[in-house]
Write a protein that holds these residues in place. Structure first.
Motif, mmCIF file in Angstrom:
data_model
loop_
_atom_site.group_PDB
_atom_site.id
_atom_site.type_symbol
_atom_site.label_atom_id
_atom_site.label_comp_id
_atom_site.label_asym_id
_atom_site.label_seq_id
_atom_site.Cartn_x
_atom_site.Cartn_y
_atom_site.Cartn_z
ATOM 1 N N MET A 37 22.011 68.475 91.799
ATOM 2 C CA MET A 37 21.597 69.086 90.542
ATOM 3 C C MET A 37 20.693 68.140 89.747
ATOM 4 O O MET A 37 19.780 68.568 89.049
ATOM 5 C CB MET A 37 22.830 69.444 89.712
ATOM 6 N N TRP A 38 20.941 66.846 89.878
ATOM 7 C CA TRP A 38 20.165 65.870 89.119
ATOM 8 C C TRP A 38 18.734 65.717 89.620
ATOM 9 O O TRP A 38 17.879 65.226 88.885
ATOM 10 C CB TRP A 38 20.858 64.513 89.128
ATOM 11 N N VAL A 39 18.430 66.136 90.848
ATOM 12 C CA VAL A 39 17.066 65.990 91.373
ATOM 13 C C VAL A 39 16.078 66.829 90.559
ATOM 14 O O VAL A 39 15.116 66.282 90.004
ATOM 15 C CB VAL A 39 17.016 66.316 92.878
ATOM 16 N N PRO A 40 16.254 68.159 90.437
ATOM 17 C CA PRO A 40 15.297 68.910 89.602
ATOM 18 C C PRO A 40 15.431 68.589 88.116
ATOM 19 O O PRO A 40 14.434 68.600 87.382
ATOM 20 C CB PRO A 40 15.634 70.375 89.883
ATOM 21 N N LEU A 41 16.640 68.276 87.668
ATOM 22 C CA LEU A 41 16.835 67.940 86.267
ATOM 23 C C LEU A 41 16.090 66.657 85.902
ATOM 24 O O LEU A 41 15.452 66.573 84.843
ATOM 25 C CB LEU A 41 18.328 67.795 85.962
ATOM 26 N N THR A 42 16.137 65.666 86.776
ATOM 27 C CA THR A 42 15.411 64.416 86.535
ATOM 28 C C THR A 42 13.904 64.658 86.545
ATOM 29 O O THR A 42 13.180 64.101 85.717
ATOM 30 C CB THR A 42 15.791 63.366 87.600
ATOM 31 N N SER A 43 13.440 65.494 87.462
ATOM 32 C CA SER A 43 12.011 65.829 87.489
ATOM 33 C C SER A 43 11.582 66.491 86.191
ATOM 34 O O SER A 43 10.511 66.190 85.654
ATOM 35 C CB SER A 43 11.708 66.763 88.662
ATOM 36 N N LEU A 44 12.416 67.374 85.678
ATOM 37 C CA LEU A 44 12.112 68.031 84.413
ATOM 38 C C LEU A 44 12.069 67.025 83.261
ATOM 39 O O LEU A 44 11.160 67.070 82.420
ATOM 40 C CB LEU A 44 13.145 69.114 84.128
ATOM 41 N N LEU A 45 13.010 66.107 83.233
ATOM 42 C CA LEU A 45 13.030 65.097 82.171
ATOM 43 C C LEU A 45 11.810 64.178 82.244
ATOM 44 O O LEU A 45 11.230 63.834 81.213
ATOM 45 C CB LEU A 45 14.313 64.275 82.249
ATOM 46 N N ILE A 46 11.416 63.795 83.446
ATOM 47 C CA ILE A 46 10.221 62.954 83.607
ATOM 48 C C ILE A 46 8.990 63.695 83.120
ATOM 49 O O ILE A 46 8.126 63.127 82.438
ATOM 50 C CB ILE A 46 10.068 62.506 85.074
ATOM 51 N N TRP A 47 8.896 64.986 83.443
ATOM 52 C CA TRP A 47 7.763 65.790 83.006
ATOM 53 C C TRP A 47 7.711 65.897 81.486
ATOM 54 O O TRP A 47 6.645 65.790 80.880
ATOM 55 C CB TRP A 47 7.835 67.177 83.648
ATOM 56 N N ILE A 48 8.871 66.103 80.861
ATOM 57 C CA ILE A 48 8.929 66.211 79.403
ATOM 58 C C ILE A 48 8.461 64.911 78.752
ATOM 59 O O ILE A 48 7.653 64.919 77.818
ATOM 60 C CB ILE A 48 10.356 66.572 78.936
ATOM 61 N N VAL A 49 8.938 63.783 79.247
ATOM 62 C CA VAL A 49 8.536 62.484 78.686
ATOM 63 C C VAL A 49 7.050 62.237 78.928
ATOM 64 O O VAL A 49 6.338 61.741 78.048
ATOM 65 C CB VAL A 49 9.398 61.347 79.292
ATOM 66 N N TYR A 50 6.545 62.616 80.086
ATOM 67 C CA TYR A 50 5.128 62.447 80.401
ATOM 68 C C TYR A 50 4.255 63.278 79.460
ATOM 69 O O TYR A 50 3.274 62.781 78.910
ATOM 70 C CB TYR A 50 4.882 62.845 81.852
ATOM 71 N N ARG A 51 4.613 64.548 79.273
ATOM 72 C CA ARG A 51 3.823 65.424 78.401
ATOM 73 C C ARG A 51 3.850 64.933 76.950
ATOM 74 O O ARG A 51 2.849 64.995 76.250
ATOM 75 C CB ARG A 51 4.337 66.865 78.474
ATOM 76 N N ARG A 52 4.991 64.457 76.510
ATOM 77 C CA ARG A 52 5.112 63.941 75.144
ATOM 78 C C ARG A 52 4.221 62.698 74.991
ATOM 79 O O ARG A 52 3.582 62.507 73.983
ATOM 80 C CB ARG A 52 6.569 63.587 74.844
ATOM 81 N N GLY A 53 4.195 61.859 76.035
ATOM 82 C CA GLY A 53 3.348 60.669 75.992
ATOM 83 C C GLY A 53 1.869 61.015 75.957
ATOM 84 O O GLY A 53 1.090 60.335 75.283
ATOM 85 N N LEU A 54 1.469 62.070 76.682
ATOM 86 C CA LEU A 54 0.074 62.490 76.632
ATOM 87 C C LEU A 54 -0.318 62.967 75.248
ATOM 88 O O LEU A 54 -1.420 62.692 74.768
ATOM 89 C CB LEU A 54 -0.173 63.609 77.646
ATOM 90 N N ARG A 55 0.573 63.695 74.599
ATOM 91 C CA ARG A 55 0.287 64.186 73.259
ATOM 92 C C ARG A 55 0.193 63.060 72.239
ATOM 93 O O ARG A 55 -0.556 63.159 71.276
ATOM 94 C CB ARG A 55 1.344 65.185 72.823
ATOM 95 N N GLN A 56 0.946 62.011 72.465
ATOM 96 C CA GLN A 56 0.924 60.886 71.528
ATOM 97 C C GLN A 56 -0.127 59.848 71.885
ATOM 98 O O GLN A 56 -0.245 58.842 71.219
ATOM 99 C CB GLN A 56 2.312 60.228 71.481
ATOM 100 N N GLY A 57 -0.848 60.062 72.971
ATOM 101 C CA GLY A 57 -1.927 59.160 73.340
ATOM 102 C C GLY A 57 -1.494 57.997 74.196
ATOM 103 O O GLY A 57 -2.256 57.054 74.395
ATOM 104 N N GLU A 58 -0.288 58.034 74.740
ATOM 105 C CA GLU A 58 0.173 56.954 75.619
ATOM 106 C C GLU A 58 -0.229 57.277 77.049
ATOM 107 O O GLU A 58 -0.411 58.410 77.426
ATOM 108 C CB GLU A 58 1.695 56.820 75.543
ATOM 109 N N GLU A 59 -0.348 56.245 77.859
ATOM 110 C CA GLU A 59 -0.632 56.451 79.278
ATOM 111 C C GLU A 59 0.357 55.725 80.116
ATOM 112 O O GLU A 59 0.929 54.773 79.798
ATOM 113 C CB GLU A 59 -2.027 55.987 79.623
#
Length: 59
Positions: A37-59
């Motif tokens: 269960m943690w495999v897709p859940l972790t992928s989702l969490l990584i995606w959320i953090v990545y998208r938030r970083g793009l919006r804030q200008g982080e790379e």
């Protein structure tokens, strides 16, 4: 927001929490489906953090 990435680590760190057979899901013991269960859940969490970083200008 990066603290979300700690959740999978904490969820899988404490093995005695999920080291039992019941309840089973589609014939899989809890020990296996909890980890899977943690495999897709972790992928989702990584995606959320990545998208938030793009919006804030982080790379």
């Amino acid at each position: 927001m990066k603290l979300l990435l700690i959740l999978p680590f904490l969820g899988l760190l404490w093995v005695s929490f999920y080291n039992h057979e019941g309840p089973s899901l589609f014939g899989f013991p809890f020990f296996y489906w909890y980890q899977l269960m943690w495999v897709p859940l972790t992928s989702l969490l990584i995606w959320i953090v990545y998208r938030r970083g793009l919006r804030q200008g982080e790379e």
